[in-house]
Design a protein around this motif. Structure first.
Motif, mmCIF file in Angstrom:
data_model
loop_
_atom_site.group_PDB
_atom_site.id
_atom_site.type_symbol
_atom_site.label_atom_id
_atom_site.label_comp_id
_atom_site.label_asym_id
_atom_site.label_seq_id
_atom_site.Cartn_x
_atom_site.Cartn_y
_atom_site.Cartn_z
ATOM 1 N N MET A 192 -5.175 2.599 -3.420
ATOM 2 C CA MET A 192 -4.890 1.220 -3.807
ATOM 3 C C MET A 192 -4.145 1.177 -5.146
ATOM 4 O O MET A 192 -3.128 0.492 -5.280
ATOM 5 N N LEU A 193 -4.639 1.923 -6.124
ATOM 6 C CA LEU A 193 -3.979 1.940 -7.433
ATOM 7 C C LEU A 193 -2.585 2.557 -7.344
ATOM 8 O O LEU A 193 -1.657 2.108 -8.017
ATOM 9 N N GLY A 194 -2.430 3.562 -6.495
ATOM 10 C CA GLY A 194 -1.110 4.172 -6.298
ATOM 11 C C GLY A 194 -0.118 3.190 -5.707
ATOM 12 O O GLY A 194 1.036 3.113 -6.147
ATOM 13 N N SER A 195 -0.553 2.409 -4.717
ATOM 14 C CA SER A 195 0.365 1.437 -4.113
ATOM 15 C C SER A 195 0.726 0.342 -5.110
ATOM 16 O O SER A 195 1.871 -0.115 -5.148
ATOM 17 N N LEU A 196 -0.241 -0.064 -5.919
ATOM 18 C CA LEU A 196 0.060 -1.057 -6.959
ATOM 19 C C LEU A 196 1.009 -0.493 -8.012
ATOM 20 O O LEU A 196 1.892 -1.189 -8.508
ATOM 21 N N TYR A 197 0.853 0.783 -8.346
ATOM 22 C CA TYR A 197 1.762 1.434 -9.295
ATOM 23 C C TYR A 197 3.184 1.423 -8.750
ATOM 24 O O TYR A 197 4.128 1.068 -9.462
ATOM 25 N N PHE A 198 3.340 1.824 -7.478
ATOM 26 C CA PHE A 198 4.684 1.879 -6.899
ATOM 27 C C PHE A 198 5.344 0.505 -6.851
ATOM 28 O O PHE A 198 6.545 0.386 -7.099
ATOM 29 N N SER A 199 4.572 -0.540 -6.542
ATOM 30 C CA SER A 199 5.195 -1.861 -6.415
ATOM 31 C C SER A 199 5.305 -2.601 -7.742
ATOM 32 O O SER A 199 6.342 -3.204 -8.023
ATOM 33 N N GLU A 200 4.268 -2.555 -8.553
ATOM 34 C CA GLU A 200 4.255 -3.375 -9.763
ATOM 35 C C GLU A 200 4.879 -2.693 -10.978
ATOM 36 O O GLU A 200 5.444 -3.370 -11.835
ATOM 37 N N LYS B 246 6.784 0.640 -10.789
ATOM 38 C CA LYS B 246 8.056 1.256 -10.406
ATOM 39 C C LYS B 246 9.035 0.252 -9.803
ATOM 40 O O LYS B 246 10.221 0.508 -9.739
ATOM 41 N N GLY B 247 8.531 -0.882 -9.331
ATOM 42 C CA GLY B 247 9.392 -1.926 -8.789
ATOM 43 C C GLY B 247 9.817 -1.713 -7.347
ATOM 44 O O GLY B 247 10.771 -2.349 -6.883
ATOM 45 N N PHE B 248 9.123 -0.851 -6.601
ATOM 46 C CA PHE B 248 9.445 -0.626 -5.191
ATOM 47 C C PHE B 248 8.937 -1.825 -4.387
ATOM 48 O O PHE B 248 7.761 -2.160 -4.443
ATOM 49 N N ILE B 249 9.824 -2.429 -3.622
ATOM 50 C CA ILE B 249 9.456 -3.585 -2.820
ATOM 51 C C ILE B 249 8.845 -3.093 -1.506
ATOM 52 O O ILE B 249 9.484 -2.337 -0.775
ATOM 53 N N PRO B 250 7.608 -3.509 -1.189
ATOM 54 C CA PRO B 250 6.975 -3.059 0.052
ATOM 55 C C PRO B 250 7.654 -3.658 1.288
ATOM 56 O O PRO B 250 8.012 -4.837 1.295
ATOM 57 N N CYS B 251 7.812 -2.834 2.317
ATOM 58 C CA CYS B 251 8.343 -3.319 3.591
ATOM 59 C C CYS B 251 7.192 -3.901 4.416
ATOM 60 O O CYS B 251 6.040 -3.894 3.986
ATOM 61 N N ASP B 252 7.507 -4.381 5.618
ATOM 62 C CA ASP B 252 6.480 -4.996 6.467
ATOM 63 C C ASP B 252 5.348 -4.021 6.786
ATOM 64 O O ASP B 252 4.167 -4.373 6.704
ATOM 65 N N LEU B 253 5.677 -2.793 7.169
ATOM 66 C CA LEU B 253 4.641 -1.822 7.514
ATOM 67 C C LEU B 253 3.806 -1.430 6.295
ATOM 68 O O LEU B 253 2.611 -1.159 6.429
ATOM 69 N N CYS B 254 4.416 -1.416 5.129
ATOM 70 C CA CYS B 254 3.653 -1.150 3.898
ATOM 71 C C CYS B 254 2.605 -2.238 3.682
ATOM 72 O O CYS B 254 1.480 -1.956 3.273
ATOM 73 N N TRP B 255 2.984 -3.485 3.964
ATOM 74 C CA TRP B 255 2.029 -4.581 3.803
ATOM 75 C C TRP B 255 0.861 -4.431 4.767
ATOM 76 O O TRP B 255 -0.288 -4.676 4.403
ATOM 77 N N PHE B 256 1.140 -4.029 6.012
ATOM 78 C CA PHE B 256 0.052 -3.833 6.973
ATOM 79 C C PHE B 256 -0.884 -2.711 6.517
ATOM 80 O O PHE B 256 -2.099 -2.816 6.666
ATOM 81 N N GLN B 257 -0.323 -1.656 5.952
ATOM 82 C CA GLN B 257 -1.166 -0.572 5.444
ATOM 83 C C GLN B 257 -2.034 -1.065 4.293
ATOM 84 O O GLN B 257 -3.210 -0.708 4.194
ATOM 85 N N ARG B 258 -1.469 -1.890 3.444
ATOM 86 C CA ARG B 258 -2.244 -2.462 2.335
ATOM 87 C C ARG B 258 -3.358 -3.366 2.846
ATOM 88 O O ARG B 258 -4.448 -3.409 2.266
ATOM 89 N N PHE C 247 9.165 15.946 2.385
ATOM 90 C CA PHE C 247 8.331 15.367 3.432
ATOM 91 C C PHE C 247 7.291 14.375 2.920
ATOM 92 O O PHE C 247 6.728 13.615 3.707
ATOM 93 N N ILE C 248 7.026 14.340 1.638
ATOM 94 C CA ILE C 248 5.996 13.436 1.114
ATOM 95 C C ILE C 248 6.649 12.105 0.740
ATOM 96 O O ILE C 248 7.396 12.007 -0.223
ATOM 97 N N THR C 249 6.356 11.092 1.555
ATOM 98 C CA THR C 249 6.832 9.737 1.305
ATOM 99 C C THR C 249 5.600 8.839 1.091
ATOM 100 O O THR C 249 4.468 9.293 1.242
ATOM 101 N N ILE C 250 5.835 7.586 0.785
ATOM 102 C CA ILE C 250 4.713 6.669 0.570
ATOM 103 C C ILE C 250 3.849 6.530 1.833
ATOM 104 O O ILE C 250 2.627 6.598 1.740
ATOM 105 N N PRO C 251 4.441 6.376 3.038
ATOM 106 C CA PRO C 251 3.582 6.336 4.232
ATOM 107 C C PRO C 251 2.808 7.638 4.461
ATOM 108 O O PRO C 251 1.686 7.607 4.969
ATOM 109 N N PHE C 252 3.380 8.768 4.065
ATOM 110 C CA PHE C 252 2.663 10.041 4.185
ATOM 111 C C PHE C 252 1.440 10.044 3.263
ATOM 112 O O PHE C 252 0.365 10.511 3.648
ATOM 113 N N LEU C 253 1.608 9.516 2.054
ATOM 114 C CA LEU C 253 0.481 9.421 1.129
ATOM 115 C C LEU C 253 -0.604 8.503 1.701
ATOM 116 O O LEU C 253 -1.792 8.811 1.621
#
Length: 141
Positions: free
Chosen positions: A22-30, A32-44, A114-120
């Protein structure tokens, strides 16, 4: 008594994994400024409540919450796997393509090729599932 302590330990580790995810996803979006895609939102949608539920299960010693934890972690893992395949497998379009904002095949990070955000996220969901199963496993005589 030993089985109860072991179950508690495994729940605690699963909670730490969900908290880190959870903290990692917040770090990437808030940060680093990475905008989550639709599938990222479902994972969240599946990961964030797991952090709260696993925290309650851990500190209240309530292994009965496995009925909620396991389905959420498995479904979240399936979504993460589909997202990862969409990023890494040429021509894999997924069931529902991302239609708003950032395309789901965008790779903000690609560590070691091979390590991407969905992989994490897939790794976190898998670890949560495994540790929850270990927590509920009966002690073999």
């Amino acid at each position: 008594m030993e089985t109860a302590k072991r179950s508690q330990y495994f729940l605690y580790v699963a909670w730490i994994v969900s908290l880190a995810a959870m903290l990692g996803s917040l770090y990437f979006s808030e940060i680093k400024g990475f905008i989550p895609c639709d599938l990222c939102w479902f994972q969240r949608i599946f990961m964030y409540p797991l952090t709260l539920i696993l925290g309650v299960a851990t500190f209240q010693h309530d292994i009965g919450l496995k009925k909620i934890i396991l389905p959420m972690s498995v479904i979240g893992g399936i979504i993460s796997l589909m997202h990862y395949l969409e990023q890494k497998v040429e021509g894999f379009g997924g069931i529902k393509p991302c239609v708003s904002g950032v395309p789901c095949n965008v790779q903000y990070i690609n560590w070691f090729g091979f390590i991407t955000i969905p992989f994490l996220a897939l790794t976190a969901f898998t670890l949560i599932t495994v540790f929850t199963l270990l927590a509920v496993r009966k002690k073999s005589a």
